[in-house]
Design a protein around this motif. Structure first.
Motif, PDB file in Angstrom:
ATOM      1  N   ASN A 191       0.845  -1.204   0.000  1.00 13.03           N
ATOM      2  CA  ASN A 191       0.000   0.000   0.000  1.00 13.03           C
ATOM      3  C   ASN A 191       0.876   1.248   0.000  1.00 13.03           C
ATOM      4  OD1 ASN A 191      -2.021   1.851   0.226  1.00 13.03           O
ATOM      5  ND2 ASN A 191      -3.123   0.785   1.874  1.00 13.03           N
ATOM      6  N   TRP A 192       1.591   1.439  -1.111  1.00 14.09           N
ATOM      7  CA  TRP A 192       2.581   2.519  -1.171  1.00 14.09           C
ATOM      8  C   TRP A 192       2.020   3.882  -0.786  1.00 14.09           C
ATOM      9  CZ3 TRP A 192       7.705   3.314  -1.318  1.00 14.09           C
ATOM     10  CH2 TRP A 192       8.111   4.622  -1.573  1.00 14.09           C
ATOM     11  N   PRO A 193       0.832   4.294  -1.278  1.00 13.80           N
ATOM     12  CA  PRO A 193       0.349   5.643  -0.919  1.00 13.80           C
ATOM     13  C   PRO A 193       0.236   5.842   0.592  1.00 13.80           C
ATOM     14  CG  PRO A 193      -0.915   4.778  -2.748  1.00 13.80           C
ATOM     15  CD  PRO A 193      -0.042   3.652  -2.262  1.00 13.80           C
ATOM     16  N   VAL A 194      -0.278   4.835   1.308  1.00 15.90           N
ATOM     17  CA  VAL A 194      -0.377   4.969   2.776  1.00 15.90           C
ATOM     18  C   VAL A 194       1.019   4.994   3.386  1.00 15.90           C
ATOM     19  CG1 VAL A 194      -1.125   3.760   4.877  1.00 15.90           C
ATOM     20  CG2 VAL A 194      -2.671   3.928   2.904  1.00 15.90           C
ATOM     21  N   ALA A 195       1.888   4.122   2.890  1.00 14.57           N
ATOM     22  CA  ALA A 195       3.259   4.093   3.424  1.00 14.57           C
ATOM     23  C   ALA A 195       3.960   5.421   3.164  1.00 14.57           C
ATOM     24  CB  ALA A 195       4.032   2.945   2.779  1.00 14.57           C
ATOM     25  N   ALA A 196       3.752   5.982   1.958  1.00 20.13           N
ATOM     26  CA  ALA A 196       4.404   7.244   1.604  1.00 20.13           C
ATOM     27  C   ALA A 196       3.941   8.367   2.533  1.00 20.13           C
ATOM     28  CB  ALA A 196       4.093   7.598   0.149  1.00 20.13           C
ATOM     29  N   ASP A 197       2.621   8.349   2.844  1.00 20.98           N
ATOM     30  CA  ASP A 197       2.090   9.363   3.784  1.00 20.98           C
ATOM     31  C   ASP A 197       2.774   9.241   5.147  1.00 20.98           C
ATOM     32  OD1 ASP A 197      -1.439   9.427   2.714  1.00 20.98           O
ATOM     33  OD2 ASP A 197       0.388  10.400   1.942  1.00 20.98           O
ATOM     34  N   THR A 198       2.858   7.996   5.642  1.00 22.69           N
ATOM     35  CA  THR A 198       3.458   7.769   6.968  1.00 22.69           C
ATOM     36  C   THR A 198       4.918   8.194   6.981  1.00 22.69           C
ATOM     37  OG1 THR A 198       1.984   5.874   7.304  1.00 22.69           O
ATOM     38  CG2 THR A 198       3.946   6.006   8.718  1.00 22.69           C
ATOM     39  N   MET A 199       5.646   7.823   5.927  1.00 23.39           N
ATOM     40  CA  MET A 199       7.083   8.170   5.883  1.00 23.39           C
ATOM     41  C   MET A 199       7.248   9.678   5.740  1.00 23.39           C
ATOM     42  SD  MET A 199       8.825   5.044   3.695  1.00 23.39           S
ATOM     43  CE  MET A 199       7.639   5.004   2.347  1.00 23.39           C
ATOM     44  N   ARG A 200       6.388  10.314   4.929  1.00 25.37           N
ATOM     45  CA  ARG A 200       6.473  11.773   4.753  1.00 25.37           C
ATOM     46  C   ARG A 200       6.216  12.476   6.077  1.00 25.37           C
ATOM     47  NH1 ARG A 200       3.659  11.825   0.573  1.00 25.37           N
ATOM     48  NH2 ARG A 200       1.596  12.384   1.441  1.00 25.37           N
ATOM     49  N   ALA A 201       5.217  11.998   6.808  1.00 26.11           N
ATOM     50  CA  ALA A 201       4.889  12.614   8.115  1.00 26.11           C
ATOM     51  C   ALA A 201       6.040  12.448   9.096  1.00 26.11           C
ATOM     52  CB  ALA A 201       3.625  11.964   8.676  1.00 26.11           C
ATOM     53  N   ALA A 202       6.881  11.421   8.849  1.00 28.61           N
ATOM     54  CA  ALA A 202       8.033  11.188   9.748  1.00 28.61           C
ATOM     55  C   ALA A 202       9.290  11.876   9.229  1.00 28.61           C
ATOM     56  CB  ALA A 202       8.273   9.686   9.891  1.00 28.61           C
ATOM     57  N   GLY A 203       9.148  12.669   8.131  1.00 34.72           N
ATOM     58  CA  GLY A 203      10.283  13.472   7.683  1.00 34.72           C
ATOM     59  C   GLY A 203      11.040  12.910   6.498  1.00 34.72           C
ATOM     60  N   TYR A 204      10.468  11.932   5.822  1.00 32.71           N
ATOM     61  CA  TYR A 204      11.127  11.340   4.647  1.00 32.71           C
ATOM     62  C   TYR A 204      10.454  11.884   3.393  1.00 32.71           C
ATOM     63  CZ  TYR A 204      13.052   8.233   8.170  1.00 32.71           C
ATOM     64  OH  TYR A 204      13.696   7.758   9.285  1.00 32.71           O
ATOM     65  N   ASP A 205      11.240  12.134   2.345  1.00 33.62           N
ATOM     66  CA  ASP A 205      10.703  12.804   1.164  1.00 33.62           C
ATOM     67  C   ASP A 205      10.067  11.762   0.231  1.00 33.62           C
ATOM     68  OD1 ASP A 205      12.137  14.870  -1.533  1.00 33.62           O
ATOM     69  OD2 ASP A 205      10.059  14.423  -0.903  1.00 33.62           O
ATOM     70  N   THR A 206       8.849  11.335   0.558  1.00 36.68           N
ATOM     71  CA  THR A 206       8.171  10.284  -0.219  1.00 36.68           C
ATOM     72  C   THR A 206       6.842  10.816  -0.744  1.00 36.68           C
ATOM     73  OG1 THR A 206       7.255   9.507   1.885  1.00 36.68           O
ATOM     74  CG2 THR A 206       9.181   8.324   1.003  1.00 36.68           C
ATOM     75  N   GLN A 207       6.539  10.475  -1.970  1.00 33.36           N
ATOM     76  CA  GLN A 207       5.310  10.944  -2.626  1.00 33.36           C
ATOM     77  C   GLN A 207       4.410   9.753  -2.953  1.00 33.36           C
ATOM     78  OE1 GLN A 207       5.178  14.161  -2.624  1.00 33.36           O
ATOM     79  NE2 GLN A 207       7.319  14.265  -1.956  1.00 33.36           N
ATOM     80  N   ASP A 208       3.130  10.059  -3.228  1.00 30.30           N
ATOM     81  CA  ASP A 208       2.179   8.975  -3.545  1.00 30.30           C
ATOM     82  C   ASP A 208       2.585   8.227  -4.813  1.00 30.30           C
ATOM     83  OD1 ASP A 208      -0.985  10.354  -2.334  1.00 30.30           O
ATOM     84  OD2 ASP A 208       0.921   9.815  -1.375  1.00 30.30           O
ATOM     85  N   VAL A 209       3.120   8.959  -5.792  1.00 32.42           N
ATOM     86  CA  VAL A 209       3.622   8.282  -6.998  1.00 32.42           C
ATOM     87  C   VAL A 209       5.146   8.193  -6.853  1.00 32.42           C
ATOM     88  CG1 VAL A 209       3.811   8.361  -9.522  1.00 32.42           C
ATOM     89  CG2 VAL A 209       1.723   9.221  -8.373  1.00 32.42           C
ATOM     90  N   PRO A 210       5.658   6.989  -6.615  1.00 30.76           N
ATOM     91  CA  PRO A 210       7.074   6.863  -6.226  1.00 30.76           C
ATOM     92  C   PRO A 210       8.051   7.221  -7.338  1.00 30.76           C
ATOM     93  CG  PRO A 210       6.105   4.685  -6.536  1.00 30.76           C
ATOM     94  CD  PRO A 210       4.985   5.668  -6.657  1.00 30.76           C
ATOM     95  N   THR A 211       9.109   7.900  -6.975  1.00 27.04           N
ATOM     96  CA  THR A 211      10.235   8.212  -7.864  1.00 27.04           C
ATOM     97  C   THR A 211      11.472   7.517  -7.294  1.00 27.04           C
ATOM     98  OG1 THR A 211      10.836  10.089  -6.483  1.00 27.04           O
ATOM     99  CG2 THR A 211       9.233  10.517  -8.264  1.00 27.04           C
ATOM    100  N   GLU A 212      12.567   7.600  -8.029  1.00 25.84           N
ATOM    101  CA  GLU A 212      13.806   7.009  -7.505  1.00 25.84           C
ATOM    102  C   GLU A 212      14.165   7.642  -6.165  1.00 25.84           C
ATOM    103  OE1 GLU A 212      14.149   4.042 -10.010  1.00 25.84           O
ATOM    104  OE2 GLU A 212      15.548   4.427  -8.344  1.00 25.84           O
ATOM    105  N   LYS A 213      13.944   8.944  -6.051  1.00 20.62           N
ATOM    106  CA  LYS A 213      14.220   9.646  -4.789  1.00 20.62           C
ATOM    107  C   LYS A 213      13.374   9.063  -3.662  1.00 20.62           C
ATOM    108  CE  LYS A 213      15.119  13.163  -1.890  1.00 20.62           C
ATOM    109  NZ  LYS A 213      16.360  13.145  -1.092  1.00 20.62           N
ATOM    110  N   CYS A 214      12.102   8.759  -3.996  1.00 21.48           N
ATOM    111  CA  CYS A 214      11.216   8.164  -2.967  1.00 21.48           C
ATOM    112  C   CYS A 214      11.754   6.815  -2.520  1.00 21.48           C
ATOM    113  CB  CYS A 214       9.813   7.973  -3.535  1.00 21.48           C
ATOM    114  SG  CYS A 214       8.947   9.486  -3.881  1.00 21.48           S
ATOM    115  N   PHE A 215      12.222   6.034  -3.473  1.00 18.76           N
ATOM    116  CA  PHE A 215      12.747   4.713  -3.100  1.00 18.76           C
ATOM    117  C   PHE A 215      13.990   4.861  -2.214  1.00 18.76           C
ATOM    118  CE2 PHE A 215       9.569   2.701  -5.219  1.00 18.76           C
ATOM    119  CZ  PHE A 215       9.600   2.714  -6.598  1.00 18.76           C
ATOM    120  N   THR A 216      14.821   5.841  -2.531  1.00 17.72           N
ATOM    121  CA  THR A 216      15.992   6.096  -1.674  1.00 17.72           C
ATOM    122  C   THR A 216      15.563   6.460  -0.261  1.00 17.72           C
ATOM    123  OG1 THR A 216      17.221   6.865  -3.603  1.00 17.72           O
ATOM    124  CG2 THR A 216      18.072   7.520  -1.426  1.00 17.72           C
TER     125      THR A 216
END
Ligand code: FIX
Ligand code: ZN
Length: 417
Positions: free
Chosen positions: A180-205
Motif C-alpha cells: 500500500n505505497w500511498p499509505v506508506a508514503a504518507d506515513t514516511m512523509r509525516a516522519a520526515g522522509y521525502d516520499t510521494q504517492d507516486v514513487p520516484t527514484e528519490k522516494c525509493f531512496t
C-alpha cells in the motif's frame, strides 16, 4: 556418546527430548508489558481471540450480529464465546481445546467451568511476572514480535523509548510498504522522509533510509510481510518494484532475512475483524524466483494453503537461502502439523522450523507449544524408529541436536549463515 539401542528406548528418549526442548518462537504478535495494552493476556483475551470469534459466529443465533457483539465490553464478549462455543457446542476445535490446555497447565480448575473464579485469579496477576511464568511453562527462550512502523500506536511506544525484552526480539513488519505505497508514503512523509504517492527514484531512496533508520531503532531479526495469494514475482505491479528498489537492497545491505507469509485473503468478512481473513492457493514460483534472483538475500517463508506445502518443500531443497517455518494459522492444527512435519522431514531432514505460535495473546504460548510438541514427538518417534530399523544408531546428543533444530536451532543457524 550414549545411544538408545532398542526402538522402545529410542522412542522414550525422543519423546522426553521433545517434551524438554527449549523453544524459540519465530513469529508472534506479542509485546512487552512496557507497550501497555498492546500486550494481550488473561482469560477474556483468550476467549475473544479472533480464531474463537470466527467460531462463535458460525454458531451464534442470528440476532447476535457482529455489530452488536463489538459494542459489548470484553468480558461480555468472552461470556458469549464461553456460552456458545464451549458450553453449547463443545470445545473440540483446536482454538477452544487450546484454552482448556492453557488454563489447565496454569493450574486452574477449567473442569469446574467456573469462569468468575478463573477471572479473579487473572486479576491478581502482574503482567511482567505473569509473562515470565508463561515463558517458563512453555519453555521458550525468546519469541519474535511483529513490530509495525506503520502502526501509530506502536510507533508511539518506540518513540517514547520503549524497548523489547531479552525474551522478546523484534521483527520489522512492512506489509504496508510493499502492498500500500500511498499509505506508506504518507506515513514516511509525516516522519520526515521525502516520499510521494507516486514513487520516484528519490522516494525509493528515502524509503530505504526509513527502513534502515527503523532497523537501527529496533534491531530486528528479520524484515516481514504477509502477502496475498495473488502475489507474483517478478511482475509489473508496484509491489514488485518496491521489493526490487527498497526491500531487497536493504535486506542485503543489513543482512536481514525477508520473512514472507504468503496466501492470506484479507477481509473476506470484514465484520469479523481479524477473524475475517481467509486463505487462497498462492504462487510458489514467486518464492523460487525471489530466491534464484537474490542469492545474497535470505528468505524465511511460510504459506497458508495446504495445497502449497509440497511444492514449497521442494523449493526449499533447491535454495540454501530459503528456510521454511511454521504451520501457519489455519495449518496450526494437529492433523496439518502431522502431515506437514512428516513431509518436511522426508524432504528436508531437520533443517526447518517446525512451528511458530503466531500468539496474539500471551497465554496462548502455553497451548500452542504443548499441542505442537505432542504431534512433533509422534512424528519424530516414528522417523527415528524407521532410521534405527534401517541400521543407523543416532546418539542422544544427535537426537537432542535434531529436535532443537526443529524448535529454533535451524532458524538460528540460518540467521548466522
Ligand atoms: O499476518 C500475520 O502475521 C498473521 O499471522 C495474522 O494477521 C493473523 O491474524 C494471525 O494472527 C494468525 O495466526
Ligand atoms: Zn502473524
Amino acid at each position: 556418546m550414549t545411544t538408545p539401542t532398542t526402538s522402545e528406548a529410542l522412542e522414550i528418549f525422543v519423546r522426553k527430548t521433545v517434551a524438554e526442548v527449549t523453544v524459540t518462537d519465530v513469529h508472534t504478535h506479542l509485546f512487552p508489558p512496557a507497550h501497555g495494552n498492546l500486550l494481550l493476556w488473561g482469560v477474556d483475551e483468550l476467549l475473544t481471540y479472533h480464531y474463537l470469534l470466527a467460531e462463535l459466529f458460525t454458531v451464534a443465533p442470528r440476532e447476535l450480529t457482529p455489530e452488536k457483539f463489538w459494542k459489548l465490553a470484553k468480558p461480555n464478549q468472552a461470556d458469549l464465546v464461553w456460552e456458545h462455543v464451549f458450553l453449547r457446542h463443545g470445545a473440540l476445535s483446536e482454538a477452544a481445546r487450546g484454552i482448556v490446555t492453557t488454563l489447565n497447565l496454569l493450574g486452574l480448575d477449567i473442569a469446574g467451568r467456573d469462569l468468575s473464579t478463573i477471572r479473579r485469579w487473572f486479576a491478581e496477576q502482574n503482567a511482567g511476572e505473569y509473562l515470565a511464568e508463561v515463558f517458563r511453562i512453555a519453555n521458550i527462550d525468546y519469541a519474535v514480535m511483529t513490530n509495525d512502523p506503520f502502526q501509530p500506536e506502536e510507533v508511539r511506544h518506540w518513540s517514547a523509548g520503549a524497548t523489547g525484552l531479552d525474551c522478546l526480539k523484534t521483527a520489522l513488519r512492512i506489509d504496508t510498504l510493499i502492498l500500500n505505497w500511498p499509505v506508506a508514503a504518507d506515513t514516511m512523509r509525516a516522519a520526515g522522509y521525502d516520499t510521494q504517492d507516486v514513487p520516484t527514484e528519490k522516494c525509493f531512496t528515502e524509503a530505504r533510509r526509513f527502513l534502515s533508520d527503523w532497523a537501527k531503532k529496533i534491531d530486528p531479526l528479520y524484515l516481514a510481510a504477509s502477502l496475498p495469494p495473488e502475489f507474483h514475482y517478478p511482475c509489473d505491479e508496484l509491489y514488485a518494484k518496491v521489493l526490487d528498489k527498497v526491500v531487497l537492497p536493504v535486506a542485503k545491505e543489513l543482512s536481514l532475512p525477508l520473512a514472507m507469509m504468503i496466501g492470506v485473503r484479507k477481509g473476506v468478512n470484514p465484520s469479523l475483524g481479524d477473524g475475517g481473513d481467509a486463505v487462497g492457493v498462492a504462487d510458489v514460483s514467486a518464492v523460487m524466483n525471489l530466491c534464484a534472483r537474490n542469492p545474497d538475500v535470505k528468505f524465511l517463508v511460510t504459506m497458508l494453503s495446504r495445497v502449497n506445502q509440497h511444492e514449497l518443500c521442494v523449493c526449499a531443497r533447491k535454495f540454501g537461502n530459503l528456510h521454511l517455518f511454521g504451520c501457519w494459522w489455519f495449518l496450526n492444527d494437529p492433523s496439518m502439523i502431522d502431515e506437514i512435519t512428516q513431509m518436511r522431514l522426508e524432504l528436508l531432514g531437520a533443517t526447518f522450523t517446525a512451528n511458530h505460535s503466531d500468539a496474539r495473546v500471551l497465554d496462548q504460548l502455553i497451548y500452542k507449544w504443548s499441542h505442537t510438541k505432542k504431534v512433533v514427538a509422534d512424528v519424530l518417534a516414528e522417523k527415528y524408529r524407521l532410521l534405527l530399523e534401517a541400521g543407523w544408531r543416532p546418539t542422544k546428543d544427535e537426537i537432542r541436536r535434531d529436535v532443537r533444530a526443529l524448535f529454533g536451532g535451524a532458524f538460528e543457524e540460518f540467521l548466522k549463515k
